[in-house]
Design a protein around this motif. Structure first.
Motif, PDB file in Angstrom:
ATOM      1  N   ALA B 172       0.832  -1.299   0.081  1.00 34.53           N
ATOM      2  CA  ALA B 172       0.180   0.029   0.089  1.00 34.53           C
ATOM      3  C   ALA B 172       0.957   1.222  -0.013  1.00 34.53           C
ATOM      4  O   ALA B 172       1.587   1.408   1.031  1.00 34.53           O
ATOM      5  CB  ALA B 172      -1.111  -0.044   1.244  1.00 34.53           C
ATOM      6  N   ILE B 174      -0.043   4.244   0.692  1.00 38.82           N
ATOM      7  CA  ILE B 174      -0.044   5.240   1.474  1.00 38.82           C
ATOM      8  C   ILE B 174       0.955   4.884   2.994  1.00 38.82           C
ATOM      9  O   ILE B 174       0.940   5.962   3.775  1.00 38.82           O
ATOM     10  CB  ILE B 174      -1.597   5.236   1.882  1.00 38.82           C
ATOM     11  N   CYS B 175       1.617   3.798   2.999  1.00 40.43           N
ATOM     12  CA  CYS B 175       2.521   3.510   4.155  1.00 40.43           C
ATOM     13  C   CYS B 175       3.618   4.429   3.858  1.00 40.43           C
ATOM     14  O   CYS B 175       4.169   4.471   4.986  1.00 40.43           O
ATOM     15  CB  CYS B 175       2.534   2.046   4.243  1.00 40.43           C
ATOM     16  N   SER B 184       0.109   1.686  10.260  1.00 43.56           N
ATOM     17  CA  SER B 184       0.467   0.055   9.601  1.00 43.56           C
ATOM     18  C   SER B 184       1.424  -0.615  10.649  1.00 43.56           C
ATOM     19  O   SER B 184       1.316  -1.894  10.989  1.00 43.56           O
ATOM     20  CB  SER B 184       1.241   0.470   8.254  1.00 43.56           C
ATOM     21  N   LEU B 185       2.370   0.058  11.220  1.00 47.12           N
ATOM     22  CA  LEU B 185       3.391  -0.654  12.194  1.00 47.12           C
ATOM     23  C   LEU B 185       2.652  -1.098  13.462  1.00 47.12           C
ATOM     24  O   LEU B 185       3.186  -1.950  14.104  1.00 47.12           O
ATOM     25  CB  LEU B 185       4.632   0.319  12.548  1.00 47.12           C
ATOM     26  N   GLU B 186       1.506  -0.326  13.763  1.00 53.21           N
ATOM     27  CA  GLU B 186       0.864  -0.967  14.815  1.00 53.21           C
ATOM     28  C   GLU B 186      -0.253  -1.987  14.476  1.00 53.21           C
ATOM     29  O   GLU B 186      -0.941  -2.476  15.332  1.00 53.21           O
ATOM     30  CB  GLU B 186       0.061   0.239  15.428  1.00 53.21           C
ATOM     31  N   GLY B 187      -0.165  -2.519  13.332  1.00 54.04           N
ATOM     32  CA  GLY B 187      -0.949  -3.655  12.888  1.00 54.04           C
ATOM     33  C   GLY B 187      -2.492  -3.335  12.424  1.00 54.04           C
ATOM     34  O   GLY B 187      -3.035  -4.258  12.366  1.00 54.04           O
ATOM     35  N   LYS B 188      -2.512  -2.021  12.082  1.00 54.13           N
ATOM     36  CA  LYS B 188      -3.707  -1.616  11.374  1.00 54.13           C
ATOM     37  C   LYS B 188      -3.664  -1.261   9.993  1.00 54.13           C
ATOM     38  O   LYS B 188      -2.764  -1.224   9.089  1.00 54.13           O
ATOM     39  CB  LYS B 188      -4.278  -0.361  12.327  1.00 54.13           C
ATOM     40  N   ARG B 189      -4.881  -0.856   9.495  1.00 53.99           N
ATOM     41  CA  ARG B 189      -5.019  -0.248   8.311  1.00 53.99           C
ATOM     42  C   ARG B 189      -3.868   1.013   8.268  1.00 53.99           C
ATOM     43  O   ARG B 189      -4.094   1.895   9.141  1.00 53.99           O
ATOM     44  CB  ARG B 189      -6.566   0.159   7.809  1.00 53.99           C
ATOM     45  N   ALA B 190      -3.551   1.265   7.068  1.00 54.59           N
ATOM     46  CA  ALA B 190      -2.599   2.484   7.030  1.00 54.59           C
ATOM     47  C   ALA B 190      -3.411   3.729   6.771  1.00 54.59           C
ATOM     48  O   ALA B 190      -3.068   4.636   5.927  1.00 54.59           O
ATOM     49  CB  ALA B 190      -1.496   2.242   5.968  1.00 54.59           C
ATOM     50  N   ASN B 191      -4.406   4.005   7.751  1.00 55.93           N
ATOM     51  CA  ASN B 191      -5.167   5.337   7.467  1.00 55.93           C
ATOM     52  C   ASN B 191      -4.210   6.612   8.299  1.00 55.93           C
ATOM     53  O   ASN B 191      -4.086   6.420   9.361  1.00 55.93           O
ATOM     54  CB  ASN B 191      -6.466   5.255   8.345  1.00 55.93           C
ATOM     55  N   CYS B 367      -6.340   5.911   0.535  1.00 53.70           N
ATOM     56  CA  CYS B 367      -6.660   5.105   1.663  1.00 53.70           C
ATOM     57  C   CYS B 367      -8.178   5.202   1.998  1.00 53.70           C
ATOM     58  O   CYS B 367      -8.887   4.072   2.593  1.00 53.70           O
ATOM     59  CB  CYS B 367      -5.968   5.330   3.016  1.00 53.70           C
TER      60      CYS B 367
END
Ligand code: FMN
Ligand code: SF4
Ligand code: FES
Lengths: 164, 452
Positions: B172, B174-175, B184-191, B367
């Motif tokens: 993605a 947007i990361c 994203s690094l926290e394990g979520k969607r890269a919003n 995103c």
């Protein structure tokens, strides 16, 4: 969840890299997908439990990131770069030619189950376009002759594989 | 004027025969000596060197690295994190790839010095998912460095401890945006997160103060620690210090990566001399100077105004070829140096088709959090694609402009600007081509090289 022992080991190791378990979600999805080939509902539930999350937290991530897939693909994954620099140097022709070679459209599995071709966005090798990523390997300056050679290599490797 | 010679600081060993990414090779070339020396100095002194160096971020925005580091909240008592932005996803950019694949220890050394200067105890390298070999090379290099006690616990007996882990993205774009990256690094969607309040320097990874720097930026830090900030600042031009790596792609004879002192080379020198000019029988038509979102430049147009040289204001009157490639000059003429990705298009390119290609990228990568970006990027793609593959209408240009103008300034992150600038600038510079597309299409041959 049925995974190779090495995968279980890597999973337990990678969780220790983060102070918060949830951070290991992308690494776990990669590990499971590399082992099994795709992310099933069972895998989503198993990962959720492993990281103490709700399945929806895993599911929303699987559906957000283009690299995670929820169905099996061909044994080899051909990703052709679609973005501008590669398109300027012939990326669209390369993608069309691969589809012809294997008789399938992007996103499908070829009839013999051997390949899936995808058109993807910039692979950060724009100076050597058009580029193609086949599984983990990047191929640069791909022209008609190279598509032919790469397709032949894939077919040869397939014919040498022992029957299941 | 002949082009200056390359000044390879970051790319000193890239493509050097016999240079390998392993630790013994790096040590043979003086590796980690700068870090050892740096670790004997007070961290504040190192921060000061970076401030004096004038280093500006190489990830896109050109923000002062020293200033970024001073904004970090050090009073909260929370741990400080450093994230290496190795997402390299801006189309046209491909410099970080070579650093990570061929000289990973340079990045590790630069990262460790930066961590020491900022009292960071844990760093992550966020590398894009499509570089599996790069991730493995980095992991191996970090392990070598750990085994040699350059990374990890009580480094070289200094009592300072800091580890690095590699974290892979998953396709993605947007990361690359720093707060999307953190999510994203926290394990979520890269919003991406809304700023304020979520400035990484204060509320970043796990709501702790966080530094996000580009791969190349952190490599520069190693050379700043080596040379000293003042000496480093003499490389390049005032306010655009150090070297700059240009990634040239598209329609030139010799695409590739070239490192020069910042501001010392012009677009014309880069494209005509260094890259060998246009392909045989063709002419340059347009160039995007800093990654696909930077505003396009049209060959033949002129840029006029006043600029500061030393303490004086002088007039400038530049063609595309005359523009010095530094953050300030490119900003002055209405575009940007961005990530250093230079995309060249010659006279065989139809600008409507090229824009349709770019728009397809941005609509795929939004995103989806902000309506103007999600819907606007989709509509810009739909309109330009329809112009190429369906019926083009004379009024499409105005419609496109209308959509593009409603996005920037109304979104959570800078993707809103990034996705509207191509459309706005293509229309401003090549409006004639868009207005005349419907007519021209009736007699035109199908494109030999389709772009969409
Ligand atoms: C949409 C978007 C995409 C970005 N992509 C990248 C990227 O791929 N790599 C990168 O280093 N910075 C990228 N950036 C910039 C980062 O947000 C951030 O500013 C940068 O990593 C800071 O590092 P620097 O100060 O060393 O340049 C992107 C920004 C935006 C808005
Ligand atoms: S501007 Fe676009 S990419 Fe950025 S947060 Fe909004 S929808 Fe997402
Ligand atoms: S455009 Fe294909 S690698 Fe960047």
């Amino acid at each position: 969840m049925n995974l190779k022992p090495a995968t279980f080991q890597q999973i337990d190791e990678v969780i220790t890299h983060y102070p918060v378990k949830r951070s290991a979600l992308l690494p776990l999805l990669h590990l499971v997908q590399e082992d099994v080939g795709w992310i099933s509902t069972e895998a989503i539930e198993w990962i959720a439990q492993k990281l103490e999350l709700q399945p929806i937290n895993v599911y929303e991530v699987v559906t957000f990131y283009p690299m995670f897939r929820q169905k099996p693909i061909g044994r080899r994954h051909i990703k052709v770069c679609r973005t501008l620099s590669c398109a300027l140097t012939g990326g669209y022709q390369v993608c069309a030619q691969f589809q012809q070679e294997f008789g399938c459209k992007t996103g499908e599995v070829s009839a013999d189950g051997e390949v899936t071709i995808d058109f993807v966005e910039c692979l950060a090798s724009c100076g050597t376009g058009p580029v193609v990523l086949i599984d983990d390997d990047l191929h640069e300056k791909v022209d008609a002759a190279k598509v032919k050679a790469l397709s032949d290599q894939i077919r040869t490797a397939a014919s040498r594989r022992p029957a299941p | 004027m002949p082009a200056p010679v390359q000044r390879r600081l970051i790319f000193a060993h890239i493509d050097e025969p016999g240079y390998t990414p392993d630790l013994p090779c790096y040590l043979r070339h003086g590796g980690y000596a700068v870090m050892k020396q740096a670790f004997t100095r007070p961290p504040a002194e190192l921060m000061d060197e970076v401030k004096k160096s004038g280093l500006r971020g190489r990830g896109g925005a050109g923000f002062s690295c020293g200033l970024k580091w001073t904004l970090v909240d050090r009073k909260s008592g929370k741990p400080i994190y450093l994230i290496v932005n190795a997402d390299e996803s801006e189309p046209g950019t491909f410099k970080d790839r070579y650093i990570m694949h061929q000289d990973p220890h340079q990045l590790i050394e630069g990262t460790m010095i930066s961590c020491f200067a900022n009292n960071v105890k844990q760093a992550y390298i966020y590398i894009r998912g499509e570089m599996p070999h790069g991730a493995r090379i980095l992991e191996k290099a970090i392990q070598e460095a750990r085994d040699a006690n350059f990374v990890g616990q009580n480094i070289l007996g200094t009592n300072y401890s800091c580890d690095i882990f590699v974290h892979r993205g998953a396709g993605a774009y947007i990361c690359g945006e720093e707060t999307g990256l953190i999510e994203s690094l926290e394990g979520k969607r890269a919003n991406p997160r809304i700023k304020p309040p979520y400035f990484p320097a204060v509320l970043g990874l796990y709501q702790c103060p966080t530094i996000v720097n580009n791969v190349e930026t952190l490599c520069h830090v190693k050379h700043i620690a080596d040379l000293g900030g003042e000496t480093y600042a003499k490389i390049g031009t005032p306010n655009n210090t150090g070297t700059r790596i240009f990634c040239v792609s598209g329609h030139v004879q010799r695409p590739g990566y070239y490192e020069f002192e910042a501001g010392k080379i012009t677009m014309g020198q880069l494209l005509n001399e260094v890259c060998g000019g246009p392909l045989p029988g063709r002419k340059f038509k347009a160039v995007i100077p800093g990654g696909s979102s930077a505003k396009v430049m049209r060959f033949g147009e002129r840029y006029k105004g006043k600029r500061k040289v030393g303490h004086e204001m002088v007039d400038y009157d530049w063609g595309v070829e005359d523009v010095p490639l530094d953050f300030d000059s490119l900003g002055m003429i209405g575009t940007m140096g961005g990530s250093g990705g230079v995309i060249v298009m010659d006279d065989t390119v139809n600008m409507v088709e090229a824009l349709a290609n770019i728009n397809a990228f941005y609509s795929h990568e939004s995103c989806g959090q902000c309506t103007p970006c999600r819907e606007g990027s989709l509509w810009m793609k739909k309109i330009t694609t329809r112009m190429v593959h369906g019926t083009a209408r004379a009024e499409d240009a105005a419609l496109l402009k209308n959509v593009a103008d409603q996005i920037p300034g109304r979104t959570i992150c800078a993707f809103g600007e990034a996705c509207s600038w191509p459309t706005q600038s293509f229309l401003a510079k090549f409006g004639d081509e868009f207005a005349g597309y419907a007519e021209a299409k009736k007699t035109a041959q199908p494109a030999a090289t389709p772009l969409i």
